[in-house]
Design a protein around this motif. Structure first.
Motif, PDB file in Angstrom:
ATOM      1  N   VAL A 192       1.002  -1.109   0.251  1.00 52.93           N
ATOM      2  CA  VAL A 192       0.023   0.082  -0.427  1.00 52.93           C
ATOM      3  C   VAL A 192       0.764   0.965  -0.256  1.00 52.93           C
ATOM      4  CG1 VAL A 192      -1.976   1.303   1.110  1.00 52.93           C
ATOM      5  CG2 VAL A 192      -1.493  -0.985   1.324  1.00 52.93           C
ATOM      6  N   ARG A 193       0.532   2.113  -0.934  1.00 54.60           N
ATOM      7  CA  ARG A 193       1.476   3.488  -1.164  1.00 54.60           C
ATOM      8  C   ARG A 193       0.847   4.799  -1.500  1.00 54.60           C
ATOM      9  NH1 ARG A 193       4.719  -0.273   0.661  1.00 54.60           N
ATOM     10  NH2 ARG A 193       7.010  -0.487   0.484  1.00 54.60           N
ATOM     11  N   THR A 194       1.336   5.624  -1.193  1.00 57.38           N
ATOM     12  CA  THR A 194       0.375   6.521  -2.199  1.00 57.38           C
ATOM     13  C   THR A 194       1.070   6.608  -2.951  1.00 57.38           C
ATOM     14  OG1 THR A 194       0.293   7.663   0.984  1.00 57.38           O
ATOM     15  CG2 THR A 194       0.223   9.268  -1.441  1.00 57.38           C
ATOM     16  N   ALA A 195       0.568   7.859  -4.130  1.00 61.19           N
ATOM     17  CA  ALA A 195       0.586   7.456  -5.777  1.00 61.19           C
ATOM     18  C   ALA A 195       0.953   9.398  -5.499  1.00 61.19           C
ATOM     19  CB  ALA A 195      -0.209   7.240  -6.472  1.00 61.19           C
ATOM     20  N   ALA A 196       1.393   8.897  -6.716  1.00 57.53           N
ATOM     21  CA  ALA A 196       2.593  10.164  -6.769  1.00 57.53           C
ATOM     22  C   ALA A 196       1.441  11.272  -7.305  1.00 57.53           C
ATOM     23  CB  ALA A 196       3.284  10.187  -7.880  1.00 57.53           C
ATOM     24  N   PRO A 197       1.844  12.102  -7.058  1.00 57.27           N
ATOM     25  CA  PRO A 197       0.381  13.287  -7.502  1.00 57.27           C
ATOM     26  C   PRO A 197       0.431  13.351  -8.634  1.00 57.27           C
ATOM     27  CG  PRO A 197       1.463  14.188  -5.576  1.00 57.27           C
ATOM     28  CD  PRO A 197       2.154  13.073  -6.180  1.00 57.27           C
ATOM     29  N   ALA A 198       1.580  13.870  -9.693  1.00 59.50           N
ATOM     30  CA  ALA A 198       1.367  13.340 -10.973  1.00 59.50           C
ATOM     31  C   ALA A 198       0.943  12.693 -11.880  1.00 59.50           C
ATOM     32  CB  ALA A 198       3.137  13.738 -11.878  1.00 59.50           C
ATOM     33  N   GLY A 199       1.155  11.122 -10.799  1.00 59.88           N
ATOM     34  CA  GLY A 199       0.265  10.020 -11.998  1.00 59.88           C
ATOM     35  C   GLY A 199      -1.059   9.701 -11.232  1.00 59.88           C
ATOM     36  N   TRP A 200      -1.455  10.114 -10.282  1.00 59.06           N
ATOM     37  CA  TRP A 200      -2.953  10.083 -10.086  1.00 59.06           C
ATOM     38  C   TRP A 200      -4.368   9.893 -10.914  1.00 59.06           C
ATOM     39  CZ3 TRP A 200      -4.196   6.759  -6.652  1.00 59.06           C
ATOM     40  CH2 TRP A 200      -6.276   6.980  -6.114  1.00 59.06           C
ATOM     41  N   ARG A 201      -3.865  10.588 -12.269  1.00 62.17           N
ATOM     42  CA  ARG A 201      -5.142  10.912 -12.555  1.00 62.17           C
ATOM     43  C   ARG A 201      -5.013  10.316 -13.896  1.00 62.17           C
ATOM     44  NH1 ARG A 201      -8.685  13.267 -14.864  1.00 62.17           N
ATOM     45  NH2 ARG A 201      -9.554  13.280 -16.879  1.00 62.17           N
ATOM     46  N   ALA A 202      -3.121   9.668 -13.845  1.00 61.56           N
ATOM     47  CA  ALA A 202      -3.765   8.423 -14.988  1.00 61.56           C
ATOM     48  C   ALA A 202      -4.011   6.613 -14.512  1.00 61.56           C
ATOM     49  CB  ALA A 202      -1.746   8.527 -15.062  1.00 61.56           C
ATOM     50  N   LEU A 203      -3.534   6.849 -13.246  1.00 63.70           N
ATOM     51  CA  LEU A 203      -4.056   5.666 -12.359  1.00 63.70           C
ATOM     52  C   LEU A 203      -5.063   5.062 -12.455  1.00 63.70           C
ATOM     53  CD1 LEU A 203      -1.981   4.861  -9.833  1.00 63.70           C
ATOM     54  CD2 LEU A 203      -1.797   3.645 -11.055  1.00 63.70           C
ATOM     55  N   THR A 204      -6.244   6.437 -11.940  1.00 68.71           N
ATOM     56  CA  THR A 204      -7.897   6.453 -11.559  1.00 68.71           C
ATOM     57  C   THR A 204      -8.426   6.235 -13.100  1.00 68.71           C
ATOM     58  OG1 THR A 204      -8.332   8.578 -11.932  1.00 68.71           O
ATOM     59  CG2 THR A 204      -8.073   8.249  -9.908  1.00 68.71           C
TER      60      THR A 204
END
Length: 234
Positions: A192-204
């Motif tokens: 469990v890790r916190t995503a990097a802000p720059a990559g969060w939209r791509a993940l979602t």
């Protein structure tokens, strides 16, 4: 520690708004002098949910199977409570499964009606203790499933634990039988890790399972809180 609710991303056999509501109880051991690290508690909670879902008692004609089906067919609500000392020992005496992490211990119980908690669990505190990591967690092991937590939503430890459990459950539902068996046989490795802000939209927007919270506690309805990144789902 707050409860968390999402709609299951699968057909329901009963209308969720009219069916009796069940909840999955999770109890984390937090001794006053030696609380577990936050990330360890999140990972152990996620694994505890998977252990219960794959347990023979929760499947087929198992003794917990009806309660698990009723719970999964509505909102997969989870409530995380804390226990220490005698409280933890009483919780251990109730039917359930204890899962150990590096330092964390989490006991998961078969689902119960929202208003029908066993008294030894109902008396446990939901809030009042938070957890922290003594140092930043290491990078996930290559190839390990990762539950990426939102960098945009602040959550208490209990809320985050419930969300991690949701993410693990959505990944479990999305996998095929063989992939589930392989994950189970490996001991449910995950990070469990916190995503990097720059990559969060791509993940979602990647097509991976996304937890969207119902907004009953702490955060706004529809907030994306976790993306379940299992290698077999990429």
């Amino acid at each position: 520690m707050n409860d968390s609710t999402i709609r299951p991303e699968r057909p329901a056999t009963d209308a969720p708004d009219t069916a009796p509501e069940f909840v999955l109880p999770l109890v984390v051991r937090i001794e006053r002098a030696d609380p577990p690290p936050r990330t360890d508690a999140l990972e152990t909670t996620a694994r505890a949910v998977l252990v219960l879902l794959s347990d023979a008692r929760a499947l087929g004609d198992g003794e917990w199977a009806r309660a698990v089906r009723d719970w999964q067919d509505a909102r997969i609500r989870k409530v995380v409570r804390r226990a220490r000392g005698a409280e933890w020992r009483r919780a251990q005496a109730l039917p359930g499964i204890t899962v150990a992490g590096k330092a964390a211990e989490v006991r998961v119980f078969p689902p119960v009606p929202l208003d029908g908690w066993p008294k030894d669990l109902a008396r446990l505190q939901v809030s009042g203790t938070d957890l922290a990591d003594p140092e930043p967690p290491a990078a996930p092991e290559p190839g390990a499933p990762v539950l990426w937590m939102s960098p945009e939503v602040e959550m208490s430890a209990g809320k985050a634990m419930a969300q991690a459990g949701h993410g693990a459950q959505l990944a479990w539902w999305a996998l095929g039988d063989g992939e589930r068996a392989a994950w189970r046989d490996a001991g449910f490795p995950l990070a469990v890790r916190t995503a990097a802000p720059a990559g969060w939209r791509a993940l979602t927007t990647s097509g991976l399972p996304v937890v969207r919270d119902a907004g009953f506690t702490e955060i706004a309805p529809g907030s994306c809180t976790v993306v379940a990144d299992h290698p077999s789902l990429r």
